[in-house]
Design an enzyme around this catalytic site. Structure first.
Site, PDB file in Angstrom:
ATOM      1  N   TYR A 162      45.214  43.146  71.384  1.00 30.11           N
ATOM      2  CA  TYR A 162      45.596  42.109  72.342  1.00 30.11           C
ATOM      3  C   TYR A 162      46.195  42.736  73.605  1.00 30.11           C
ATOM      4  CZ  TYR A 162      47.760  37.839  74.121  1.00 30.11           C
ATOM      5  OH  TYR A 162      48.131  36.776  74.898  1.00 30.11           O
TER       6      TYR A 162
ATOM      7  N   ASP B 190      50.779  29.266  73.669  1.00 30.97           N
ATOM      8  CA  ASP B 190      51.223  28.868  72.331  1.00 30.97           C
ATOM      9  C   ASP B 190      52.555  28.146  72.386  1.00 30.97           C
ATOM     10  OD1 ASP B 190      49.044  30.369  71.726  1.00 30.97           O
ATOM     11  OD2 ASP B 190      50.153  32.031  70.822  1.00 30.97           O
TER      12      ASP B 190
ATOM     13  N   GLU C  98      40.264  30.683  75.745  1.00 32.37           N
ATOM     14  CA  GLU C  98      40.872  31.743  74.938  1.00 32.37           C
ATOM     15  C   GLU C  98      40.995  33.012  75.769  1.00 32.37           C
ATOM     16  OE1 GLU C  98      42.848  31.197  72.319  1.00 32.37           O
ATOM     17  OE2 GLU C  98      41.162  30.343  71.226  1.00 32.37           O
TER      18      GLU C  98
ATOM     19  N   ASP D 156      45.189  32.689  79.259  1.00 34.72           N
ATOM     20  CA  ASP D 156      46.540  32.332  79.731  1.00 34.72           C
ATOM     21  C   ASP D 156      47.257  33.485  80.427  1.00 34.72           C
ATOM     22  OD1 ASP D 156      47.055  33.669  77.315  1.00 34.72           O
ATOM     23  OD2 ASP D 156      48.514  32.192  76.589  1.00 34.72           O
TER      24      ASP D 156
ATOM     25  N   GLY E 290      49.492  34.303  60.198  1.00 32.28           N
ATOM     26  CA  GLY E 290      48.413  35.276  60.358  1.00 32.28           C
ATOM     27  C   GLY E 290      47.040  34.660  60.520  1.00 32.28           C
TER      28      GLY E 290
ATOM     29  N   SER F 291      52.161  30.456  64.251  1.00 28.18           N
ATOM     30  CA  SER F 291      53.365  30.275  63.435  1.00 28.18           C
ATOM     31  C   SER F 291      54.565  30.870  64.166  1.00 28.18           C
ATOM     32  CB  SER F 291      53.191  30.926  62.066  1.00 28.18           C
ATOM     33  OG  SER F 291      52.868  32.283  62.203  1.00 28.18           O
ATOM     34  N   SER F 292      54.349  31.913  64.957  1.00 30.61           N
ATOM     35  CA  SER F 292      55.497  32.514  65.652  1.00 30.61           C
ATOM     36  C   SER F 292      56.017  31.578  66.744  1.00 30.61           C
ATOM     37  CB  SER F 292      55.157  33.902  66.193  1.00 30.61           C
ATOM     38  OG  SER F 292      54.106  33.822  67.117  1.00 30.61           O
TER      39      SER F 292
ATOM     40  N   LEU G   5      47.310  30.403  64.331  1.00 26.90           N
ATOM     41  CA  LEU G   5      47.717  29.032  64.618  1.00 26.90           C
ATOM     42  C   LEU G   5      49.164  28.973  65.113  1.00 26.90           C
ATOM     43  CD1 LEU G   5      45.996  27.162  61.652  1.00 26.90           C
ATOM     44  CD2 LEU G   5      45.121  27.572  63.951  1.00 26.90           C
TER      45      LEU G   5
ATOM     46  N   GLU H 237      59.064  36.325  72.402  1.00 24.06           N
ATOM     47  CA  GLU H 237      57.872  36.940  71.804  1.00 24.06           C
ATOM     48  C   GLU H 237      57.545  38.277  72.499  1.00 24.06           C
ATOM     49  OE1 GLU H 237      55.586  34.844  69.654  1.00 24.06           O
ATOM     50  OE2 GLU H 237      54.260  36.561  69.308  1.00 24.06           O
TER      51      GLU H 237
HETATM   52  C1  GLA Z   1      47.641  34.553  71.341  1.00 26.31           C
HETATM   53  C2  GLA Z   1      48.669  34.551  72.484  1.00 26.31           C
HETATM   54  C3  GLA Z   1      48.343  33.487  73.524  1.00 26.31           C
HETATM   55  C4  GLA Z   1      46.887  33.583  73.976  1.00 26.31           C
HETATM   56  C5  GLA Z   1      45.931  33.676  72.776  1.00 26.31           C
HETATM   57  C6  GLA Z   1      44.521  33.962  73.187  1.00 26.31           C
HETATM   58  O1  GLA Z   1      47.734  33.355  70.625  1.00 26.31           O
HETATM   59  O2  GLA Z   1      49.979  34.347  71.977  1.00 26.31           O
HETATM   60  O3  GLA Z   1      49.238  33.615  74.622  1.00 26.31           O
HETATM   61  O4  GLA Z   1      46.698  34.649  74.860  1.00 26.31           O
HETATM   62  O5  GLA Z   1      46.334  34.682  71.865  1.00 26.31           O
HETATM   63  O6  GLA Z   1      44.012  32.911  73.938  1.00 26.31           O
END
Ligand code: GLA
Length: 360
Positions: free
Chosen positions: A210, A161, A26, A29, A111, A116-117, A114, A149
């Site tokens: 983020y 994702d 997590e 990436d 939200g 969704s976007s 998972l 995105e």
């Molecule tokens: C979101 C981002 C991903 C990743 C995760 C955290 O889902 O879209 O690219 O960075 O957070 O691991």
């Protein structure tokens, strides 16, 4: 309301794409690191037709909302921004996209972390590829989706994702090296299944928090003289950084090492331990957990039959993921959700999906 009722004619094509849950890796990436997502059964379906005027028209069944793009220099907000973003990145790449009618219906929870976007982006791009016969492969679909995105939804996300939605299935884990895009499809850990529970606490500050974490990681990499934190494998190297950069970098380095350990082949018990360690690191070093998620994860971790549990996705609210003994996910969820309720929270089981199996 279906496509025909909204747009007055049947769709010309349709495509779908799943959401994802990340088991380990997590916030790695965007540091060129390693991730281990899998697809979830919930997906997003996009139907397309040509528009009879010069405008794009988007409709979301879930939101019962229609958006028409009157000015292509103005990015719409909400669900329309993802569809609009996909069309714009294709145009920027040199493809001519006609005005479209787009109908979206999704079973991916919004939200909860998972993706969704990503599911919406990948489904949109797949449908456009199909409609126009575009010569783009599944990796390029993920790359276009990520661009959409970043540039149109304003999240400086990595590529996990979109790669997961474009390439993963529900029966395997997708190991992905986000720098080289080298990947390996792996079986789920032995005698285990996945349990995803939503904390009921919506993700707040997700995009600002983020983007801030991402900037901190870039700062840390610069100070250590490397292209990205992926290039550090020895956690002691991070000790020379000031706080909070030290703890941010320590999370990324240890998290990458946890994923690489899984790649060597580990038991379900060890996989679970690595998930538990990942949660502690996300909570203490990366500071992206919230009290509700900590309580939920702790309840899961102490329940018999659970190999390990952690928050999943960006954090700041959203869902937990647990690796549990095969066949026990639902009873574990019932037990944990009862205790979670006593702690004052309302959670919900998302995987295994109650709705989808009831419908089947
Ligand atoms: C979101 C981002 C991903 C990743 C995760 C955290 O889902 O879209 O690219 O960075 O957070 O691991």
């Amino acid at each position: 309301m279906d496509f025909q009722q909204i747009f007055g004619k049947p769709p010309e094509t349709q495509a779908s794409a799943p959401g994802r849950v990340n088991l380990l890796g997590e916030h790695t990436d965007y540091n060129d690191g390693f991730v281990l997502p899998t697809a979830i059964p919930q997906s997003t379906k996009v139907q397309l037709g040509l528009s009879s005027d010069s405008q794009h028209h988007f409709y979301s069944e879930n939101l019962n909302e229609q958006v028409s793009i009157l000015d292509i220099n103005h990015t719409p907000s909400g669900f329309a921004s993802y569809i609009f973003g996909c069309i714009q990145v294709l145009q920027t790449a040199g493809y001519t996209i006609p005005s479209l009618c787009v109908y979206v219906k999704s079973s991916v929870p919004m939200g909860s972390g998972l993706s969704s976007s990503a599911a919406l982006e990948v489904a949109t791009l797949r449908a456009v590829r199909q409609l126009l016969n575009l010569p783009i492969d599944d990796v390029e679909i993920a790359q276009f989706a990520q661009q959409a995105e970043i540039h149109y939804a304003g999240v400086q996300c990595g590529i996990m994702d979109q790669m997961a939605s474009s390439l993963a299935d529900t029966e395997h884990i997708l190991f992905l090296d986000t720098r080289t895009l080298e990947r390996r499809v792996m079986p789920l850990p032995e005698k285990a299944e996945i349990l995803v529970i939503d904390s009921g606490v919506p993700r707040t500050l997700a995009s600002s928090g983020y983007n801030q974490r991402r900037a901190e990681c870039e700062d840390a990499a610069r100070s250590l003289g490397v292209k990205a934190l992926r290039d550090i494998t020895d956690v002691e190297v991070t000790e020379k950084l000031p706080e909070p950069l030290h703890r941010r970098a320590r999370h990324v380095v240890t998290e990458n090492n946890r994923v690489l350990e899984v790649l060597q082949g580990v038991s379900s018990v060890r996989f679970g331990e690595l998930m538990n360690a990942s949660h502690a690191s996300l909570r203490d070093d990366y500071e992206v957990s919230v009290p509700a998620l900590d309580i939920l994860v702790e309840l899961l971790q102490k329940t018999p039959g659970v190999f390990g549990a952690r928050l999943t996705g960006a954090g700041f609210g959203g869902a937990s993921v647990a690796l549990v003994a095969v066949g026990e996910a639902r009873s574990i969820a019932t037990h944990v959700l009862e205790q979670y309720k006593q702690a004052g929270y309302n959670g919900q089981i998302l995987v295994p999906s109650l709705e989808l199996s009831d419908a089947a």
